[in-house]
Design a protein around this motif. Structure first.
Motif, PDB file in Angstrom:
ATOM      1  N   ALA A 125       0.809  -1.220   0.000  1.00 35.28           N
ATOM      2  CA  ALA A 125       0.000   0.000   0.000  1.00 35.28           C
ATOM      3  C   ALA A 125       0.842   1.270   0.000  1.00 35.28           C
ATOM      4  O   ALA A 125       0.296   2.372   0.026  1.00 35.28           O
ATOM      5  CB  ALA A 125      -0.933   0.008   1.212  1.00 35.28           C
ATOM      6  N   GLY A 126       2.156   1.130  -0.035  1.00 33.88           N
ATOM      7  CA  GLY A 126       3.039   2.282   0.041  1.00 33.88           C
ATOM      8  C   GLY A 126       2.730   3.408  -0.924  1.00 33.88           C
ATOM      9  O   GLY A 126       2.732   4.586  -0.525  1.00 33.88           O
ATOM     10  N   PRO A 127       2.427   3.114  -2.204  1.00 36.36           N
ATOM     11  CA  PRO A 127       2.131   4.201  -3.135  1.00 36.36           C
ATOM     12  C   PRO A 127       0.871   4.996  -2.781  1.00 36.36           C
ATOM     13  O   PRO A 127       0.720   6.140  -3.204  1.00 36.36           O
ATOM     14  CB  PRO A 127       1.949   3.466  -4.476  1.00 36.36           C
ATOM     15  N   ASP A 128      -0.034   4.391  -2.005  1.00 39.94           N
ATOM     16  CA  ASP A 128      -1.301   5.053  -1.672  1.00 39.94           C
ATOM     17  C   ASP A 128      -1.294   5.735  -0.310  1.00 39.94           C
ATOM     18  O   ASP A 128      -2.167   6.560  -0.033  1.00 39.94           O
ATOM     19  CB  ASP A 128      -2.446   4.038  -1.705  1.00 39.94           C
ATOM     20  N   ILE A 129      -0.346   5.343   0.552  1.00 40.51           N
ATOM     21  CA  ILE A 129      -0.337   5.868   1.917  1.00 40.51           C
ATOM     22  C   ILE A 129       1.052   6.445   2.212  1.00 40.51           C
ATOM     23  O   ILE A 129       1.963   5.721   2.611  1.00 40.51           O
ATOM     24  CB  ILE A 129      -0.687   4.777   2.952  1.00 40.51           C
TER      25      ILE A 129
END
Length: 294
Positions: free
Chosen positions: A259-263
């Protein structure tokens, strides 16, 4: 409301057992994360037990060997449970017949040859060409470095035409290996279902792998773990978090993985607004969230 924490130590006292994911939590497929290793070591030093619960489509012995080669210390965990183990149980119980067609890499050959002592071998399995198969075993793509699920449409259509059930030994859609994102068996199983085929899953978020984890924990000291004192840790919202919640267990969401790209992270902590928007989008509510396991 999901609690944002700075370290595992903030909540560790609530739990006796951790069910910890591997890829994206303990390592990136190439190197272990030192802070994650230290956090698990500290938990065990305080008397807790750590289960490495992975959707790797390989038997426990192969996962252990891979962790050793990567340099993951053995004192940061007690036991390993893989979706490969759970899928092997289903295969050896004859769930898709005794003649199977394999979709996967050469590195996954040990799925058919290496079994943990607690995996009961009820039948003998023969690997055969697709036109002779009674079922399909999918451990992944033959070469996940260059292949995509669309490249398997023809073989999946052939399996669908024969009405074959597929055992998916890794429900993950993709994983991060270093800087690269690679497709997993779950992507092929999802495509097979889109075509009208039937796929059976044995890793997170599905119950069989959790049942096996409880069994192996109980085998350690003869005691069943108390659900209220178990914490599932992982970066997969649809696997680690959803699976833990479905089992009635508390969960710690590692936001800096898939989820790194979104959070985005602020001083190592997940941005609260972005986190809540992400969780609302996926309709999940983990107990706690942290940027990276530490």
């Amino acid at each position: 409301m999901t609690e944002i924490i700075a370290s595992l130590g903030d909540i560790a006292r609530r739990y006796d057992v951790l069910l910890c994911d591997l890829w994206g939590c303990l390592h990136d497929g190439i190197h272990p994360f030192p802070d994650a290793v230290a956090a698990l070591q500290a938990f065990r030093t305080a008397g807790g037990r750590v289960v490495l619960l992975t959707n790797a489509p390989r038997p426990e012995a192969a996962v252990r060997a891979h962790l050793n080669a990567m340099g993951v210390p053995t004192d940061c965990y007690d036991v390993i449970v893989s979706s490969g183990d759970a899928a092997q149980e289903a295969m050896l119980a004859g769930l898709v017949g005794d003649k199977v067609f394999h979709i996967g890499a050469k590195a996954d050959e040990n799925f058919f040859t290496t079994f943990s002592d607690d995996i009961v071998q009820r039948i003998t399995i023969a690997r055969v060409p697709l036109d002779q198969a009674e079922g399909v075993i999918c451990t992944g793509l033959a070469d996940d470095r260059v292949e995509t699920p669309d490249m398997y449409r023809e073989v999946l259509l052939g399996a669908k035409a024969r009405g074959l059930k597929m055992i998916c030994a890794n429900p993950d859609i993709m994983v991060d290996k270093g800087e690269n994102r690679l497709y997993c068996a779950g992507a092929l199983a999802a495509l097979y279902e889109e075509m009208g085929g039937e796929a059976l899953y044995f890793g997170k978020p599905h119950a069989p792998v959790y049942e096996l984890a409880r069994r192996r924990l109980a085998a350690m000291d003869g005691k069943l773990p108390v659900d209220e004192r178990m914490l599932c840790i992982g970066d997969g919202i649809a696997t680690d978090v959803q699976g833990g919640m479905a089992e009635g267990l508390e969960t710690l969401f590692i936001t800096g993985g898939l989820a790194g790209p979104d959070i985005p992270l602020e001083n190592g902590m997940p941005d609260a607004a972005a986190l809540q928007a992400y969780l609302a989008r996926h309709q999940q509510s983990p107990t706690a969230a942290i940027g990276f396991l530490r």
